[in-house]
Design a protein around this motif. Structure first.
Motif, PDB file in Angstrom:
ATOM      1  N   SER A 211      -7.937   6.073  -8.115  1.00  0.00           N
ATOM      2  CA  SER A 211      -9.237   5.646  -7.591  1.00  0.00           C
ATOM      3  C   SER A 211      -9.291   4.136  -7.379  1.00  0.00           C
ATOM      4  O   SER A 211      -9.823   3.662  -6.364  1.00  0.00           O
ATOM      5  CB  SER A 211     -10.363   6.086  -8.519  1.00  0.00           C
ATOM      6  N   VAL A 212      -8.721   3.373  -8.303  1.00  0.00           N
ATOM      7  CA  VAL A 212      -8.778   1.911  -8.205  1.00  0.00           C
ATOM      8  C   VAL A 212      -7.726   1.376  -7.240  1.00  0.00           C
ATOM      9  O   VAL A 212      -8.050   0.673  -6.273  1.00  0.00           O
ATOM     10  CB  VAL A 212      -8.588   1.249  -9.592  1.00  0.00           C
ATOM     11  N   PHE A 213      -6.472   1.719  -7.491  1.00  0.00           N
ATOM     12  CA  PHE A 213      -5.375   1.116  -6.729  1.00  0.00           C
ATOM     13  C   PHE A 213      -5.035   1.877  -5.448  1.00  0.00           C
ATOM     14  O   PHE A 213      -4.887   1.274  -4.377  1.00  0.00           O
ATOM     15  CB  PHE A 213      -4.123   0.994  -7.614  1.00  0.00           C
ATOM     16  N   ALA A 214      -4.892   3.208  -5.558  1.00  0.00           N
ATOM     17  CA  ALA A 214      -4.433   3.992  -4.412  1.00  0.00           C
ATOM     18  C   ALA A 214      -5.566   4.383  -3.461  1.00  0.00           C
ATOM     19  O   ALA A 214      -5.296   4.965  -2.406  1.00  0.00           O
ATOM     20  CB  ALA A 214      -3.716   5.257  -4.901  1.00  0.00           C
ATOM     21  N   THR A 215      -6.811   4.096  -3.822  1.00  0.00           N
ATOM     22  CA  THR A 215      -7.931   4.459  -2.952  1.00  0.00           C
ATOM     23  C   THR A 215      -8.766   3.233  -2.580  1.00  0.00           C
ATOM     24  O   THR A 215      -8.743   2.788  -1.436  1.00  0.00           O
ATOM     25  CB  THR A 215      -8.820   5.525  -3.618  1.00  0.00           C
ATOM     26  N   ALA A 216      -9.509   2.686  -3.534  1.00  0.00           N
ATOM     27  CA  ALA A 216     -10.403   1.568  -3.232  1.00  0.00           C
ATOM     28  C   ALA A 216      -9.645   0.370  -2.659  1.00  0.00           C
ATOM     29  O   ALA A 216      -9.937  -0.103  -1.547  1.00  0.00           O
ATOM     30  CB  ALA A 216     -11.167   1.159  -4.494  1.00  0.00           C
ATOM     31  N   LEU A 217      -8.664  -0.131  -3.402  1.00  0.00           N
ATOM     32  CA  LEU A 217      -7.921  -1.307  -2.956  1.00  0.00           C
ATOM     33  C   LEU A 217      -7.023  -0.990  -1.760  1.00  0.00           C
ATOM     34  O   LEU A 217      -6.936  -1.780  -0.812  1.00  0.00           O
ATOM     35  CB  LEU A 217      -7.081  -1.872  -4.106  1.00  0.00           C
ATOM     36  N   ALA A 218      -6.364   0.162  -1.787  1.00  0.00           N
ATOM     37  CA  ALA A 218      -5.407   0.502  -0.738  1.00  0.00           C
ATOM     38  C   ALA A 218      -6.081   0.670   0.623  1.00  0.00           C
ATOM     39  O   ALA A 218      -5.612   0.121   1.631  1.00  0.00           O
ATOM     40  CB  ALA A 218      -4.657   1.783  -1.112  1.00  0.00           C
ATOM     41  N   PHE A 219      -7.190   1.403   0.672  1.00  0.00           N
ATOM     42  CA  PHE A 219      -7.829   1.636   1.964  1.00  0.00           C
ATOM     43  C   PHE A 219      -8.625   0.422   2.441  1.00  0.00           C
ATOM     44  O   PHE A 219      -8.801   0.218   3.642  1.00  0.00           O
ATOM     45  CB  PHE A 219      -8.699   2.889   1.914  1.00  0.00           C
ATOM     46  N   PHE A 220      -9.091  -0.388   1.510  1.00  0.00           N
ATOM     47  CA  PHE A 220      -9.698  -1.654   1.911  1.00  0.00           C
ATOM     48  C   PHE A 220      -8.638  -2.544   2.554  1.00  0.00           C
ATOM     49  O   PHE A 220      -8.891  -3.183   3.582  1.00  0.00           O
ATOM     50  CB  PHE A 220     -10.315  -2.360   0.702  1.00  0.00           C
ATOM     51  N   ALA A 221      -7.438  -2.560   1.975  1.00  0.00           N
ATOM     52  CA  ALA A 221      -6.341  -3.352   2.529  1.00  0.00           C
ATOM     53  C   ALA A 221      -5.930  -2.831   3.900  1.00  0.00           C
ATOM     54  O   ALA A 221      -5.724  -3.610   4.845  1.00  0.00           O
ATOM     55  CB  ALA A 221      -5.147  -3.344   1.576  1.00  0.00           C
ATOM     56  N   GLN A 222      -5.818  -1.508   4.031  1.00  0.00           N
ATOM     57  CA  GLN A 222      -5.434  -0.938   5.325  1.00  0.00           C
ATOM     58  C   GLN A 222      -6.447  -1.281   6.407  1.00  0.00           C
ATOM     59  O   GLN A 222      -6.086  -1.699   7.508  1.00  0.00           O
ATOM     60  CB  GLN A 222      -5.282   0.579   5.228  1.00  0.00           C
ATOM     61  N   THR A 223      -7.727  -1.106   6.098  1.00  0.00           N
ATOM     62  CA  THR A 223      -8.773  -1.398   7.073  1.00  0.00           C
ATOM     63  C   THR A 223      -8.821  -2.880   7.403  1.00  0.00           C
ATOM     64  O   THR A 223      -9.116  -3.276   8.538  1.00  0.00           O
ATOM     65  CB  THR A 223     -10.149  -0.933   6.548  1.00  0.00           C
ATOM     66  N   SER A 224      -8.498  -3.737   6.427  1.00  0.00           N
ATOM     67  CA  SER A 224      -8.525  -5.176   6.632  1.00  0.00           C
ATOM     68  C   SER A 224      -7.383  -5.661   7.513  1.00  0.00           C
ATOM     69  O   SER A 224      -7.577  -6.493   8.406  1.00  0.00           O
ATOM     70  CB  SER A 224      -8.456  -5.913   5.285  1.00  0.00           C
TER      71      SER A 224
ATOM     72  N   VAL B 129       0.831  -1.198   0.000  1.00  0.00           N
ATOM     73  CA  VAL B 129       0.000   0.000   0.000  1.00  0.00           C
ATOM     74  C   VAL B 129       0.873   1.258   0.000  1.00  0.00           C
ATOM     75  O   VAL B 129       0.623   2.213  -0.753  1.00  0.00           O
ATOM     76  CB  VAL B 129      -0.942   0.009   1.228  1.00  0.00           C
ATOM     77  N   ALA B 130       1.920   1.259   0.833  1.00  0.00           N
ATOM     78  CA  ALA B 130       2.840   2.402   0.879  1.00  0.00           C
ATOM     79  C   ALA B 130       3.519   2.610  -0.476  1.00  0.00           C
ATOM     80  O   ALA B 130       3.718   3.746  -0.912  1.00  0.00           O
ATOM     81  CB  ALA B 130       3.891   2.188   1.971  1.00  0.00           C
ATOM     82  N   PHE B 131       3.857   1.511  -1.137  1.00  0.00           N
ATOM     83  CA  PHE B 131       4.479   1.594  -2.467  1.00  0.00           C
ATOM     84  C   PHE B 131       3.518   2.240  -3.466  1.00  0.00           C
ATOM     85  O   PHE B 131       3.904   3.117  -4.249  1.00  0.00           O
ATOM     86  CB  PHE B 131       4.872   0.198  -2.937  1.00  0.00           C
ATOM     87  N   ILE B 132       2.263   1.826  -3.427  1.00  0.00           N
ATOM     88  CA  ILE B 132       1.259   2.379  -4.348  1.00  0.00           C
ATOM     89  C   ILE B 132       1.084   3.869  -4.109  1.00  0.00           C
ATOM     90  O   ILE B 132       1.078   4.681  -5.045  1.00  0.00           O
ATOM     91  CB  ILE B 132      -0.085   1.644  -4.185  1.00  0.00           C
ATOM     92  N   TRP B 133       0.950   4.256  -2.835  1.00  0.00           N
ATOM     93  CA  TRP B 133       0.770   5.675  -2.520  1.00  0.00           C
ATOM     94  C   TRP B 133       1.986   6.497  -2.927  1.00  0.00           C
ATOM     95  O   TRP B 133       1.847   7.593  -3.489  1.00  0.00           O
ATOM     96  CB  TRP B 133       0.508   5.843  -1.021  1.00  0.00           C
ATOM     97  N   GLY B 134       3.171   5.989  -2.641  1.00  0.00           N
ATOM     98  CA  GLY B 134       4.377   6.740  -2.954  1.00  0.00           C
ATOM     99  C   GLY B 134       4.564   6.971  -4.440  1.00  0.00           C
ATOM    100  O   GLY B 134       4.984   8.050  -4.865  1.00  0.00           O
TER     101      GLY B 134
END
Length: 308
Positions: free
Chosen positions: A224-237, A14-19
């Motif tokens: 929207s797809v990778f850095a938001t939907a998937l990333a924050f779902f992963a963080q919350t999970s 997730v950090a890699f995607i955001w960066g």
């Protein structure tokens, strides 16, 4: 593989995607207003999450209540504060510096976690945070003479992200993951749209020439797809399987990835100090992952030697 180890690896991705999306966002907001961009980005992510909820996790809707809505709104507010000020900051500063200052949340998380949640960080975590802080200092101070209003906005962003990490750790154990994520992402979209109406020329962003811009389309799809939907779902999970301090240390790798992306894609320089800072951040993250038992045995041995 332990759940905690798998969670840490997932959060590192997730950090890699955001960066690596800093450069994309910076290119997009040179064409589209920042609040407008975030409203589109998070609304698209909301649609993806909501459809996933209806198709695959419809049972979670039975947990919809006032408590989860309030909790999701609180997460969304801190997330909005972070992304709004970060996106504004990118208008005035470089993607590398924005990534560096955002990483200062690694210092704020242990403090607020102890203050608000009474969670005392472990000894390895404290040492890891200290090492990472040195790294962030080296990274940030490389351009100290060029600090500007954009850096101030990004500093507020670090505070917002720190609070988001802390409360995600609190609420992720109490509510269904996908439903909680969907609510917080919708909150960010709504707050961003309201801010766009108030502070920006909203009619301007509806122009076809802006919406159809290649830089905007690419940035919206990727973020929207990778850095938001998937990333924050992963963080919350996965954050429920680790501590806020460890999450902050893992996310401190985001500026490292941002610096690398800025170097390769935006021709931004990387000084020796910046490279050393990246190494310190990485070492801080690794140090914090060492078992607490090793430090306890080491301190016991040292105490025994002193006694003899």
């Amino acid at each position: 593989m332990k759940k905690s180890t798998f969670a840490d690896l997932s959060l590192l991705i997730v950090a890699f995607i955001w960066g690596t999306t800093f450069v994309l966002v910076q290119n997009a907001i040179s064409t589209m207003e920042p609040f407008a961009f975030n409203s589109f980005r998070f609304f698209i992510a909301f649609v993806i999450l909501f459809l996933s909820l209806l198709l695959f996790q419809r049972k979670q809707l039975q947990f919809l209540s006032k408590r989860i809505v309030i909790s999701g709104f609180l997460l969304g507010f801190w997330l909005f504060l972070g992304y709004a000020t970060q996106t504004l900051g990118l208008l005035y500063t470089t993607s590398s510096k924005a990534g560096f200052i955002t990483g200062l949340s690694v210092v704020l998380v242990p403090f607020f976690s102890f203050l608000l949640l009474k969670q005392k960080p472990s000894f390895p975590a404290v040492i890891g945070v200290s090492i990472a802080t040195v790294g962030l200092f080296l990274l940030t101070m490389t351009d100290i003479a060029a600090l500007n209003i954009g850096d101030f906005f990004v500093l507020i962003c670090a505070f917002g992200f720190a609070m988001h990490i802390i409360f995600t750790g609190k609420y992720s154990e109490q509510f269904p993951t996908l439903l909680l994520t969907t609510i917080q992402i919708l909150t960010v979209s709504i707050l961003s749209m309201i801010s766009s109406f108030i502070f920006e020329d909203f009619n301007e962003m509806l122009k076809l020439s802006i919406i159809s811009s290649q830089s905007v389309i690419i940035a919206l799809i990727v973020t929207s797809v990778f850095a938001t939907a998937l990333a924050f779902f992963a963080q919350t999970s996965f954050q429920k399987y680790t501590t806020p301090t460890r999450v902050a240390l893992i996310f401190a790798m985001e500026p490292v990835f941002a610096a690398i992306a800025g170097y390769y894609w935006a021709n931004e320089r990387l000084s020796i100090s910046a490279i050393m800072g990246c190494l310190f951040i990485f070492l801080g993250m690794v140090f914090a992952e060492l078992p607490v038992e090793r430090f306890s045995r080491f301190r016991n041995k040292m105490a025994s030697k002193e006694a003899n």
